[in-house]
Design an enzyme around this catalytic site. Structure first.
Site, PDB file in Angstrom:
ATOM      1  N   LYS A  67     -12.259  -0.362   0.479  1.00 54.68           N
ATOM      2  CA  LYS A  67     -11.453   0.376  -0.497  1.00 54.68           C
ATOM      3  C   LYS A  67     -12.181   0.396  -1.834  1.00 54.68           C
ATOM      4  O   LYS A  67     -13.086   1.193  -2.026  1.00 54.68           O
ATOM      5  CB  LYS A  67     -10.052  -0.212  -0.561  1.00 54.68           C
ATOM      6  CG  LYS A  67      -9.296  -0.007   0.764  1.00 54.68           C
ATOM      7  CD  LYS A  67      -7.903  -0.558   0.729  1.00 54.68           C
ATOM      8  CE  LYS A  67      -7.114  -0.178   1.977  1.00 54.68           C
ATOM      9  NZ  LYS A  67      -7.699  -0.663   3.240  1.00 54.68           N
ATOM     10  N   SER A  75       0.786  -1.230   0.000  1.00 55.76           N
ATOM     11  CA  SER A  75       0.000   0.000   0.000  1.00 55.76           C
ATOM     12  C   SER A  75       0.817   1.279   0.000  1.00 55.76           C
ATOM     13  O   SER A  75       0.312   2.328  -0.393  1.00 55.76           O
ATOM     14  CB  SER A  75      -0.940   0.017   1.209  1.00 55.76           C
ATOM     15  OG  SER A  75      -0.207  -0.038   2.420  1.00 55.76           O
ATOM     16  N   HIS A 107      -5.507  -3.936  -1.395  1.00 54.86           N
ATOM     17  CA  HIS A 107      -5.361  -2.924  -2.449  1.00 54.86           C
ATOM     18  C   HIS A 107      -5.366  -3.524  -3.846  1.00 54.86           C
ATOM     19  O   HIS A 107      -5.256  -2.792  -4.828  1.00 54.86           O
ATOM     20  CB  HIS A 107      -4.078  -2.120  -2.225  1.00 54.86           C
ATOM     21  CG  HIS A 107      -4.168  -1.152  -1.098  1.00 54.86           C
ATOM     22  ND1 HIS A 107      -4.652   0.129  -1.243  1.00 54.86           N
ATOM     23  CD2 HIS A 107      -3.863  -1.281   0.215  1.00 54.86           C
ATOM     24  CE1 HIS A 107      -4.626   0.756  -0.076  1.00 54.86           C
ATOM     25  NE2 HIS A 107      -4.146  -0.083   0.820  1.00 54.86           N
TER      26      HIS A 107
END
Length: 397
Positions: free
Chosen positions: A244, A186, A214
């Site tokens: 996310k 990340s 991610h």
């Protein structure tokens, strides 16, 4: 009256953090967390959100959350094993398993919780965990909850991983050995070398564990890093977040039916924490449907990332080894990094400084997170600010 010892400790250490440029100021939003945000009466181009696909503000998710809340209420009312499992939870988990290409999946209250739950439910005394040195803090904390021996290997250093796997296996000291890695790292945006990791794991009988927070929604047509490499049937644990790219909140573990059955029986956050609320679950279901039905948002995300990264490099900034939309602007010194971010703020660009302890000392960076919802005009405003501040601080000519 507060403890004098505590007050002294806090005052001294907070002062040191501020002096070293390591104190993080929290800025409340006065608007949704979209490509443009409002704080303190001002508007900013937002480059600090993990809302990759813009789904956090998507009307389809909002409508799904509202309807589920009207039908089921604002909370689920209990832990999953008593009567906190709604039909919505079952539907979400079935969709997640199909999305990730696994037999089953189980949802948790956060991605952080997943790593607290899954690692400690499987690994214990007499076991070993091989962990990439740049793994996320939740992995580190999840490993600490076990009594397993944690062996760090150099970041994406496959020779080091192979050597340590060989040593651990041939020592005969461990019953189970797990290798854990982020799918996408990340802070730098680089991708784990999963094909090589899997080969090493199969050579030394390692349990494979990928935290794809991610990568999910971003790589592999949205299904993540494991799907990107075509390894869905060779990874034991796929960890993902619902906060996310999915745009809501929560996390999940995907794997075989036996893995999921075990986590439902032995993972403590599943057993002892109230389940995700109905509105949240319904919004997650809507997001998965959107991602499975079209790749338009992913394509726009990657186009915007390429545009921003090309622009920063043309100005003379370094974006490191990123291979994803995560776009770090590497600066180094912590105080200078904080100053750079503060000047961007003054110019109407919200891009937060990332410094120690989130990244190693001396590797400070301003991390930029382009999304599918940014326009070229917004990104041009950001690049203009980067050019102005970069010249002002002597970072570019």
């Amino acid at each position: 009256m507060a403890s004098k010892t505590l007050s002294s400790f806090l005052l001294q250490n907070l002062t040191e953090l501020r002096e070293q440029g390591l104190y993080n100021t929290i800025d409340p939003l006065e608007s949704p967390n979209g490509p443009v945000i409002r704080m303190k009466g001002r508007e900013f181009v937002n480059l600090s959100s993990n809302n990759y696909l813009g789904l956090a503000t998507d009307k389809r998710l909002v409508d799904a959350a509202v309807q589920a809340t009207i039908r089921f209420g604002v909370g689920s009312g209990a832990v999953r094993t008593i009567n906190g499992t709604l039909t919505l939870h079952v539907e979400l988990e079935e969709k997640l398993a199909a999305f990730k290409g696994t037999e089953a999946a189980v949802a948790f209250q956060s991605g952080f919780n997943c790593n607290m739950a899954a690692i400690s439910a499987v690994m214990g005394a007499g076991d070993a965990i091989l962990s990439d040195e740049l793994n996320h803090a939740s992995i580190i904390d999840g490993c600490r909850l076990t009594k397993a021996k944690v062996i760090r290997y150099g970041h994406s250093d496959m020779a080091d991983l192979r050597a340590k796997a060989k040593e651990a296996r041939e020592s005969g000291a461990f019953e189970k050995i797990m290798v854990i890695t982020d799918g996408v790292f990340s802070m730098d945006g680089d991708i784990a070398k999963l094909p090589e990791i899997v080969d090493i794991a199969e050579a030394y009988d390692l349990i494979t564990y990928v935290d794809d927070a991610h990568g999910s929604g971003v790589l592999g047509g949205g299904a993540g890093t494991v799907k990107h490499f075509g390894l869905s049937d060779r990874i034991d644990f796929q960890i993902g977040t619902l906060s996310k790219a999915v745009g809501v909140v929560g996390g999940y573990v995907a794997g075989t039916q036996e893995v999921v059955d075990w986590l439902k029986a032995r993972s403590r956050p599943f057993l002892f924490s109230t389940s995700l609320p109905p509105g949240t679950v319904a919004a997650c279901i809507a997001a998965i449907d959107i991602m499975q039905g079209s790749k338009e948002l992913q394509e726009r995300l990657w186009e915007n990332a390429a545009y921003l990264q090309k622009g920063l490099k043309a100005l003379g900034f370094s974006t490191g080894h990123t291979a994803t939309p995560i776009t770090p602007c590497l600066i180094g010194d912590e105080e200078k990094t904080q100053r750079f971010s503060a000047r961007l703020y003054e110019e109407g660009i919200y891009a937060k400084a990332i410094v120690f302890p989130t990244v190693p000392k001396g590797t400070g960076r301003v991390r930029n997170m382009p999304t599918a919802e940014h326009t070229t005009e917004m990104l041009d405003r950001a690049l203009a600010a980067y050019e102005k501040v970069g010249r002002e601080l002597g970072m570019i000519r």
